[in-house]
Design a protein around this motif. Structure first.
Motif, PDB file in Angstrom:
ATOM      1  N   GLY A 146      74.489  35.922  86.955  1.00 29.88           N
ATOM      2  CA  GLY A 146      75.090  37.025  86.211  1.00 29.88           C
ATOM      3  C   GLY A 146      76.489  37.333  86.699  1.00 29.88           C
ATOM      4  O   GLY A 146      76.815  37.116  87.875  1.00 29.88           O
ATOM      5  N   LEU A 150      78.499  43.101  85.825  1.00 31.88           N
ATOM      6  CA  LEU A 150      77.229  43.594  85.295  1.00 31.88           C
ATOM      7  C   LEU A 150      76.223  43.810  86.413  1.00 31.88           C
ATOM      8  O   LEU A 150      75.473  44.791  86.402  1.00 31.88           O
ATOM      9  N   ARG A 151      76.200  42.918  87.396  1.00 31.92           N
ATOM     10  CA  ARG A 151      75.247  43.105  88.491  1.00 31.92           C
ATOM     11  C   ARG A 151      75.550  44.383  89.273  1.00 31.92           C
ATOM     12  O   ARG A 151      74.635  45.095  89.694  1.00 31.92           O
ATOM     13  N   VAL A 173      70.742  38.341  86.368  1.00 35.36           N
ATOM     14  CA  VAL A 173      70.744  38.560  84.925  1.00 35.36           C
ATOM     15  C   VAL A 173      69.992  37.417  84.251  1.00 35.36           C
ATOM     16  O   VAL A 173      70.242  36.239  84.539  1.00 35.36           O
ATOM     17  N   LEU A 317      69.330  39.996  76.748  1.00 35.85           N
ATOM     18  CA  LEU A 317      69.918  40.439  78.009  1.00 35.85           C
ATOM     19  C   LEU A 317      68.869  41.200  78.806  1.00 35.85           C
ATOM     20  O   LEU A 317      68.323  42.203  78.340  1.00 35.85           O
ATOM     21  N   TRP A 319      67.195  41.592  83.230  1.00 46.63           N
ATOM     22  CA  TRP A 319      67.527  41.460  84.649  1.00 46.63           C
ATOM     23  C   TRP A 319      66.258  41.513  85.481  1.00 46.63           C
ATOM     24  O   TRP A 319      65.213  42.005  85.044  1.00 46.63           O
ATOM     25  N   SER A 341      73.633  33.402  81.341  1.00 46.35           N
ATOM     26  CA  SER A 341      73.743  34.075  80.050  1.00 46.35           C
ATOM     27  C   SER A 341      75.194  34.132  79.582  1.00 46.35           C
ATOM     28  O   SER A 341      76.122  33.992  80.380  1.00 46.35           O
ATOM     29  N   ASP A 345      78.927  39.016  76.442  1.00 50.40           N
ATOM     30  CA  ASP A 345      77.909  40.054  76.253  1.00 50.40           C
ATOM     31  C   ASP A 345      77.596  40.768  77.557  1.00 50.40           C
ATOM     32  O   ASP A 345      77.315  41.973  77.565  1.00 50.40           O
ATOM     33  N   GLN A 346      77.629  40.048  78.661  1.00 48.99           N
ATOM     34  CA  GLN A 346      77.377  40.693  79.951  1.00 48.99           C
ATOM     35  C   GLN A 346      78.474  41.708  80.267  1.00 48.99           C
ATOM     36  O   GLN A 346      78.190  42.817  80.725  1.00 48.99           O
ATOM     37  N   TYR A 347      79.727  41.336  80.037  1.00 50.46           N
ATOM     38  CA  TYR A 347      80.827  42.274  80.277  1.00 50.46           C
ATOM     39  C   TYR A 347      80.759  43.458  79.320  1.00 50.46           C
ATOM     40  O   TYR A 347      81.105  44.592  79.698  1.00 50.46           O
TER      41      TYR A 347
END
Length: 473
Positions: A146, A150-151, A173, A317, A319, A341, A345-347
Motif C-alpha cells: 500500500g 494511505l497506510r 492495503v 479497497l 486493509w 492495489s 484510488d489509494q491516494y
C-alpha cells in the motif's frame, strides 16, 4: 419529449439515486419505450423542485449503464437497444436462474449498500486533487503493501475510531476483507508447512468459507449464541479463528466483554491467531461502536476491514492491521500475487480520510440506514409477528428468526419452510437469504440498505401476502 412521472422522497436522501431507480423502473416496465426522449435536466429539476445537478448525476449514471443515450443537440433518450424488462433477472426457478447472479429488486444481496448514495462529488473532487498534486513517480509501481500516505491515514483512523493499536508499517492495503484474510491463511499454511485448522463462527457467511478452504484451511464450525462465539467450544488444535465481534454475521450480536477477554486469553494460551473481520463496525446506530479486539491484543489479532459497505464494493479497497511478522508475510504475498492495489484510488481514499469527507459520509450513511432499518423492524412487527428480529441496530441487514415454521403457502418444507419465505420475500421486492446452522434456530437475513424507508411497509405487506399471511407449525 415524454412526460415523466417520478416519486422522490426528499427526506430519504440520495435524491440522484432515487431518480435513477425511478427512471430505470419506468424503462424496464415499458412506461418509457426505446427512443423516448426524456425531459431536459433543467426542466425535470424544476418540476421536481430539485437542483439541476441532482438530475444530471442521475442521467449520467443511467447513460453509464447503457440504459440512456445522450447526444448534443438530440437530448437524452432511452437507448434504442433496450427492451421492456431489460435488466430484470429470471424469476426463481426459471432457466438461467443462478443464486450467485440473482438480483432482487432493491439490491444484489442482503448485505449490499445503496450504491446510489456513493459520494460521487466528494470522490470526484478528491480525484482531481490527487491528479493535480501527485508527483509523477507516485504513479509507478508502489509498495505492494500500500502507498505510505494511505497506510498512515488508516493507522491513525483505526486508532481514533476503532481503538486499534497499530502503526503504518503494520497496515497492508488489500482488495478487501476476503483477500486480506485469505492471504493471512496462506501465510500461516506456508509457515506451518501444512493445512491449518481454522475455527469459524456458526452460522457465518457461506461465501467466505470456500476462500479459506482454497487458501489451505480445514474449517471447524463453532457455535454462536447471544454473546457471540462460544470460546469454550474452540478446538484445542486450532491454528486460528475468524470472528466478526463488532456485528456478527448473520445473527447481529456483539461479542460480549467476557467473551472478548476469554478469546484473547485462549489465543495467548494456544498461540493461535485471531482473524477479526471488522464487519459493520462503522455502521452501528444505537450507540458508538465498541473498540476492536486488535487493540486488546495487537500481537495475536489481525484486524481486517474495507470500504465495501461504507463506500462501494466495486472500489476493491481494504486493509489488514496485523502483528509485524504477519504484516511482512502478507506484504510479500501481495507482491507475489498482483503487485498491489491501484495507487490513484489509494491516494484518493487517503485524501478523503485526511480531509474529513470520509467521516462526514459515514455520519450521513448511519442516519439514513438507521431510518431504513427502523422502518423494516416496525413493519415486520406489525405484519409478520411470527418473525422475531435479533441482534443490535447496525449494519445493512437484520436477522429474523421464524418462530413457527413448517409450511409456507404450497406446503414446501425445506429447511423449515425457509426457502418458501425467501422466494416470497424476493417476489415482494425484498433482498433475502436463508440462514442455516447446526447450532441455532432457522432464520432469514433481510437487507434494508437498498430499500427506501417510504417503501418498506408496502414491501413487507406484500411479503405477508405472498407467504399467506402466516406460517403454520
Amino acid at each position: 419529449m415524454a412526460d415523466l412521472y417520478l416519486v422522490v422522497d426528499r427526506a430519504a436522501g440520495g435524491l440522484a439515486g432515487q431518480i435513477a431507480r425511478e427512471v430505470r423502473e419506468a424503462v424496464r416496465s415499458g412506461r418509457l419505450v426505446p427512443g423516448a426522449r426524456l425531459p431536459a435536466t433543467r426542466d425535470l429539476a424544476r418540476d421536481l423542485g430539485l437542483s439541476r445537478g441532482v438530475v444530471v448525476e442521475a442521467y449520467e449514471q443511467l447513460v453509464a449503464e447503457g440504459l440512456l443515450e445522450s447526444r448534443t443537440g438530440a437530448g437524452t433518450r432511452v437507448a434504442a437497444r433496450v427492451a421492456a424488462g431489460a435488466g430484470r433477472q429470471p424469476a426463481p426457478g426459471r432457466p438461467g436462474d443462478e443464486r450467485e447472479g440473482y438480483r432482487p429488486h432493491y439490491g444484489h444481496r442482503p448485505t449490499s449498500p445503496d450504491l446510489g448514495l456513493f459520494p460521487r462529488q466528494a470522490w470526484l473532487a478528491a480525484v482531481r486533487h490527487v491528479l493535480a498534486t501527485l508527483p509523477n513517480d507516485a504513479l509507478d509501481y508502489g509498495d505492494p503493501g500500500g502507498v505510505p500516505a494511505l497506510r498512515r491515514e488508516l493507522a491513525a483512523y483505526l486508532g481514533r475510531v476503532r481503538a486499534a493499536d497499530v502503526s503504518p508499517d503494520d497496515v497492508v492495503v488489500v482488495t478487501g476483507v476476503a483477500q486480506g484474510l485469505s492471504l493471512v491463511v496462506q501465510t500461516l499454511v506456508r509457515d506451518r508447512g501444512r493445512r491449518i485448522v481454522l475455527a469459524a463462527e456458526d452460522p457465518t457467511s457461506a461465501r467466505q468459507l470456500p476462500l479459506f478452504q482454497r487458501a489451505g484451511a480445514d474449517v471447524v464450525p463453532v457455535p454462536v449464541d447471544g454473546e457471540g462465539i462460544v470460546v469454550e467450544d474452540l478446538p484445542g488444535d486450532a491454528d486460528a479463528v475468524v470472528v466478526t465481534p463488532a456485528h456478527q454475521y448473520p445473527t447481529g450480536v456483539v461479542l460480549s466483554p467476557a467473551r472478548r477477554a476469554a478469546l484473547v486469553d485462549w489465543a495467548a494460551r494456544t498461540g493461535a491467531l485471531v482473524l477479526e473481520d471488522d464487519y459493520d463496525a462503522e455502521l452501528r446506530f444505537d450507540r458508538d461502536p465498541v473498540g476492536c479486539l486488535q487493540g486488546l491484543a495487537p500481537d495475536r489479532v489481525v484486524l481486517a476491514g474495507s470500504v465495501s459497505k461504507a463506500l462501494a464494493p466495486g472500489l476493491r479497497l481494504g486493509w489488514i492491521a496485523a502483528p509485524p511478522r504477519v504484516a511482512r508475510a502478507v506484504r510479500l504475498a501481495r507482491g507475489e500475487l498482483d503487485l498491489g492495489s491501484p495507487v490513484v484510488d489509494q491516494y484518493v481514499l487517503a485524501h478523503l480520510i485526511d480531509g474529513g469527507a470520509y467521516d462526514r459520509h459515514l455520519r450521513r450513511m448511519r442516519r439514513e440506514y438507521r431510518r431504513r432499518r427502523d422502518a423494516l423492524v416496525d413493519a415486520l412487527a406489525e405484519d409478520l409477528p411470527w418473525m422475531t428480529v435479533r441482534g443490535i441496530s447496525a449494519g445493512l441487514h437484520l436477522y429474523a428468526e421464524v418462530n413457527a415454521v413448517a409450511e409456507v403457502n404450497d406446503g414446501t418444507d425445506d429447511g423449515g419452510g425457509l426457502s418458501g419465505l425467501v422466494e416470497a420475500a424476493r417476489a415482494a421486492g425484498l433482498s433475502a437469504e436463508t440462514v442455516t446452522s447446526a447450532h441455532g434456530s432457522p432464520g432469514l437475513v433481510l437487507g434494508f440498505a437498498r430499500l427506501p424507508a417510504h417503501r418498506v411497509a408496502e414491501a413487507v405487506r406484500a411479503l405477508a401476502g405472498n407467504a399467506g399471511g402466516e406460517v403454520r407449525g
